[in-house]
Scaffold this motif. Structure first.
Motif, PDB file in Angstrom:
ATOM      1  N   CYS A 196       0.828  -1.207   0.000  1.00  0.00           N
ATOM      2  CA  CYS A 196       0.000   0.000   0.000  1.00  0.00           C
ATOM      3  C   CYS A 196       0.865   1.260   0.000  1.00  0.00           C
ATOM      4  CB  CYS A 196      -0.887  -0.005   1.251  1.00  0.00           C
ATOM      5  SG  CYS A 196      -2.054   1.361   1.294  1.00  0.00           S
TER       6      CYS A 196
ATOM      7  N   GLU B 273      -0.546   4.299   0.670  1.00  0.00           N
ATOM      8  CA  GLU B 273      -1.203   5.334   1.477  1.00  0.00           C
ATOM      9  C   GLU B 273      -0.307   5.660   2.683  1.00  0.00           C
ATOM     10  OE1 GLU B 273      -4.712   5.244  -0.954  1.00  0.00           O
ATOM     11  OE2 GLU B 273      -4.277   6.606   0.707  1.00  0.00           O
TER      12      GLU B 273
ATOM     13  N   CYS C 128      -1.567   6.405   5.969  1.00  0.00           N
ATOM     14  CA  CYS C 128      -2.403   6.497   7.164  1.00  0.00           C
ATOM     15  C   CYS C 128      -1.496   6.407   8.394  1.00  0.00           C
ATOM     16  CB  CYS C 128      -3.457   5.404   7.163  1.00  0.00           C
ATOM     17  SG  CYS C 128      -4.429   5.420   5.637  1.00  0.00           S
TER      18      CYS C 128
ATOM     19  N   PHE D  84      -1.659   5.680  11.467  1.00  0.00           N
ATOM     20  CA  PHE D  84      -1.755   4.638  12.507  1.00  0.00           C
ATOM     21  C   PHE D  84      -1.381   3.254  11.978  1.00  0.00           C
ATOM     22  CE2 PHE D  84      -5.706   5.228  10.222  1.00  0.00           C
ATOM     23  CZ  PHE D  84      -5.991   3.945   9.772  1.00  0.00           C
ATOM     24  N   CYS D  85      -1.113   3.145  10.671  1.00  0.00           N
ATOM     25  CA  CYS D  85      -1.092   1.822  10.038  1.00  0.00           C
ATOM     26  C   CYS D  85       0.309   1.269   9.775  1.00  0.00           C
ATOM     27  CB  CYS D  85      -1.850   1.876   8.700  1.00  0.00           C
ATOM     28  SG  CYS D  85      -1.989   0.258   7.924  1.00  0.00           S
TER      29      CYS D  85
ATOM     30  N   ILE E 253       0.750  -1.521   7.832  1.00  0.00           N
ATOM     31  CA  ILE E 253       0.733  -2.369   6.631  1.00  0.00           C
ATOM     32  C   ILE E 253       1.787  -1.959   5.587  1.00  0.00           C
ATOM     33  CG2 ILE E 253      -0.677  -3.163   4.686  1.00  0.00           C
ATOM     34  CD1 ILE E 253      -1.736  -4.408   7.146  1.00  0.00           C
ATOM     35  N   PRO E 254       1.909  -0.675   5.231  1.00  0.00           N
ATOM     36  CA  PRO E 254       2.929  -0.317   4.240  1.00  0.00           C
ATOM     37  C   PRO E 254       4.333  -0.752   4.682  1.00  0.00           C
ATOM     38  CG  PRO E 254       1.401   1.490   4.543  1.00  0.00           C
ATOM     39  CD  PRO E 254       1.094   0.498   5.609  1.00  0.00           C
TER      40      PRO E 254
ATOM     41  N   GLN F  57      -4.792  -4.455  -0.192  1.00  0.00           N
ATOM     42  CA  GLN F  57      -4.720  -3.555   0.957  1.00  0.00           C
ATOM     43  C   GLN F  57      -5.525  -2.294   0.683  1.00  0.00           C
ATOM     44  OE1 GLN F  57      -3.467  -4.969   3.408  1.00  0.00           O
ATOM     45  NE2 GLN F  57      -1.864  -6.365   2.675  1.00  0.00           N
ATOM     46  N   SER F  58      -5.519  -1.823  -0.569  1.00  0.00           N
ATOM     47  CA  SER F  58      -6.283  -0.637  -0.957  1.00  0.00           C
ATOM     48  C   SER F  58      -6.763  -0.831  -2.400  1.00  0.00           C
ATOM     49  CB  SER F  58      -5.422   0.618  -0.835  1.00  0.00           C
ATOM     50  OG  SER F  58      -6.240   1.776  -0.983  1.00  0.00           O
TER      51      SER F  58
ATOM     52  N   HIS G  45     -10.939   2.182  -0.355  1.00  0.00           N
ATOM     53  CA  HIS G  45     -10.734   3.467   0.317  1.00  0.00           C
ATOM     54  C   HIS G  45     -11.838   4.419  -0.147  1.00  0.00           C
ATOM     55  CE1 HIS G  45      -8.915   7.132   1.763  1.00  0.00           C
ATOM     56  NE2 HIS G  45      -7.884   6.457   2.269  1.00  0.00           N
TER      57      HIS G  45
ATOM     58  N   GLN H   7     -12.843   4.517   9.272  1.00  0.00           N
ATOM     59  CA  GLN H   7     -12.002   4.749  10.452  1.00  0.00           C
ATOM     60  C   GLN H   7     -12.579   5.723  11.470  1.00  0.00           C
ATOM     61  OE1 GLN H   7     -10.092   2.453  10.383  1.00  0.00           O
ATOM     62  NE2 GLN H   7      -9.153   2.153   8.375  1.00  0.00           N
TER      63      GLN H   7
ATOM     64  N   ARG I  85      -5.992  10.419   6.504  1.00  0.00           N
ATOM     65  CA  ARG I  85      -6.901   9.659   5.627  1.00  0.00           C
ATOM     66  C   ARG I  85      -7.228  10.510   4.407  1.00  0.00           C
ATOM     67  NH1 ARG I  85      -7.557   4.520   5.341  1.00  0.00           N
ATOM     68  NH2 ARG I  85      -9.808   4.607   4.958  1.00  0.00           N
TER      69      ARG I  85
HETATM   70  S1  SF4 Z   1      -5.113   1.716   6.607  1.00  0.00           S
HETATM   71 FE1  SF4 Z   1      -5.317   0.660   4.663  1.00  0.00          FE
HETATM   72  S2  SF4 Z   1      -5.098   2.263   3.154  1.00  0.00           S
HETATM   73 FE2  SF4 Z   1      -4.230   3.070   5.050  1.00  0.00          FE
HETATM   74  S3  SF4 Z   1      -2.044   2.572   4.979  1.00  0.00           S
HETATM   75 FE3  SF4 Z   1      -3.095   0.889   6.044  1.00  0.00          FE
HETATM   76  S4  SF4 Z   1      -3.513  -0.639   4.448  1.00  0.00           S
HETATM   77 FE4  SF4 Z   1      -3.091   1.313   3.430  1.00  0.00          FE
END
Ligand code: SF4
Length: 414
Positions: A129, A131, A133, A135-136, A138-139, A173-174, A210, A237, A249
């Motif tokens: 991903c 993005e 964000c 708090f995330c 995942i990236p 993920q997005s 998203h 969110q 966001r």
């Molecule tokens: S919340 Fe979703 S869109 Fe945002 S960085 Fe994490 S995986 Fe990517």
């Protein structure tokens, strides 16, 4: 004698797809898949602390089994291996292998896929991903956006439909950002049209969309299709403009409200939205929380997962001060109660309606399935008494009779 293996899966559908390929790879290597396997592979989840804790609990359970000689081998895969790497071996020296069959540059393992689902099937269209964000994790765990070639996805879907799958669940993920890395701009709508043109009686379900990627053109595609169902998973969110800004966001609150309004104007109640909400994000004051509650009452979301904010190393919001644990707990409970009421109302709306339902499972007395308004594994189910033999997995018209305590619904064949 073949080495027997078992796999323990934790986490999201993307990790499930990776797990299906892991099983395919091990079978190709001559292992035998068995619930009693002494070779144990644990596909872990690690996007927030509570997921890591759950993974650690499972690992320590198998470490105990290994110490007792009940199993011979432990392999750790999935997001813990990507997020913690070899550190996990320091915590559990009994682990034999730390691996990941999808790293930060690949999308899908090139091993064959062993299907763990029936009737429905997840199709991962991209990984990672781009993005930001705040708090995330995942990236950081899964890397930058990497999209599969469109022809590759279409070929897989044609193959899956030939195998008899009735529901294609598009995951990433997005999802709306699909193709941006490959084609220079998002190509999700183009992909959706191509998938929709594949003949057959099946459903297409869109997950992880998203809100900033939802526009009239996408809703036109959904409205004009008899395969793309009136359902979307749209993680919003929060509803407070200040909090959505601090969460980084894209599109902020304006886009969140606009998207829900557009869907309601166009489809009324005949479109179900699933979403994820976070309470207790740093800086969330009483006013922000009140806004979340008021907007939730006004902009009814049909299916919800509520999370407490989780302070995660490596994220931009890590060093920000959170509302106290007691406040977060109270807000979590309050939103949870409201969400329960709203979801019950959404179920009540279905009573007396005739719905097309995908029946995928059976047990001694019942068949189980889902309407288009419920995603696999995360939403509610439809239960039907077994009074005649049904060929499953397949679609059946059902009349919705009533709601059960757990909000599953009971139906009867129409
Ligand atoms: S919340 Fe979703 S869109 Fe945002 S960085 Fe994490 S995986 Fe990517």
């Amino acid at each position: 004698m073949n080495k027997k293996f078992k796999v323990v899966f934790l986490g999201c559908p993307k990790n499930l797809v990776d797990t299906e390929h892991l099983i395919g790879e091990l079978l190709e290597k001559g292992f035998e898949y068995s619930k009693k396997g002494r070779y144990v592979f644990i596909q872990t989840c690690a996007f927030i602390k509570s997921a890591i804790d759950e993974s650690y609990d499972v690992i320590s359970r198998y470490v105990d089994k290994k110490k007792k000689g009940e199993i011979d081998f432990i392999g750790i895969g999935g997001c813990i291996s990507l997020r913690l790497g070899k550190k996990i071996k320091k915590d559990f020296p009994e682990i034999d292998l730390v691996f990941h069959n999808v790293d930060k540059s690949s999308i899908l393992p090139d091993s064959p896929r062993f299907f763990l689902t029936k009737g429905y099937i997840y199709v991962k269209i991209s990984e990672g991903c781009d993005e930001k964000c705040s708090f995330c994790t995942i990236p950081d765990i899964r890397g930058k956006l990497r999209s599969r070639e469109m022809e590759d996805i279409l070929q897989e879907i044609r193959f899956l439909l030939k195998l008899g799958f009735k529901e294609i669940v598009l995951i990433s993920q997005s999802t709306g950002q699909y193709g941006k890395d490959l084609y220079g701009r998002p190509y999700f709508k183009r992909l959706l049209r191509r998938i929709d043109s594949i003949k057959g009686d099946y459903w297409i379900r869109i997950m992880y969309m998203h809100p900033a990627d939802i526009d009239d053109e996408l809703l036109d595609i959904i409205e004009s299709s008899d395969k793309i169902i009136n359902y979307m998973d749209i993680p919003i969110q929060h509803f407070s403009a200040k909090i959505l800004k601090n969460m980084r966001r894209r599109g902020g609150r304006k886009k969140v409200l606009e998207v829900i309004e557009k869907i309601r104007e166009r489809f009324g109640d005949n479109f179900y939205i699933r979403s994820e909400l976070i309470v207790g994000f740093p800086g969330e004051d009483e006013k922000d929380f009140k806004e979340l509650i008021e907007k939730l009452k006004e902009y009814k979301i049909n299916r919800m997962a509520i999370f407490k904010y989780s302070k995660e190393k490596g994220t931009e919001s890590f060093n920000l001060k959170e509302p106290g644990a007691k406040i977060i707990e109270e807000r979590f409970k309050e939103v949870g109660k409201l969400a329960g009421r709203i979801m019950r109302e959404s179920q009540k709306n279905l009573i007396g309606k005739k719905l097309k339902v995908l029946i995928c499972e059976e047990n001694a007395n019942f068949y189980k399935g889902r309407s288009e308004f419920d995603a696999p594994e995360v939403d509610f189910e439809v239960v039907i008494k077994k009074n005649r033999r049904l060929d499953i997995p397949n679609f059946y018209p059902l009349k919705i009779k009533n709601i059960k305590r757990n909000l599953d619904i009971e139906g009867e064949l129409w």
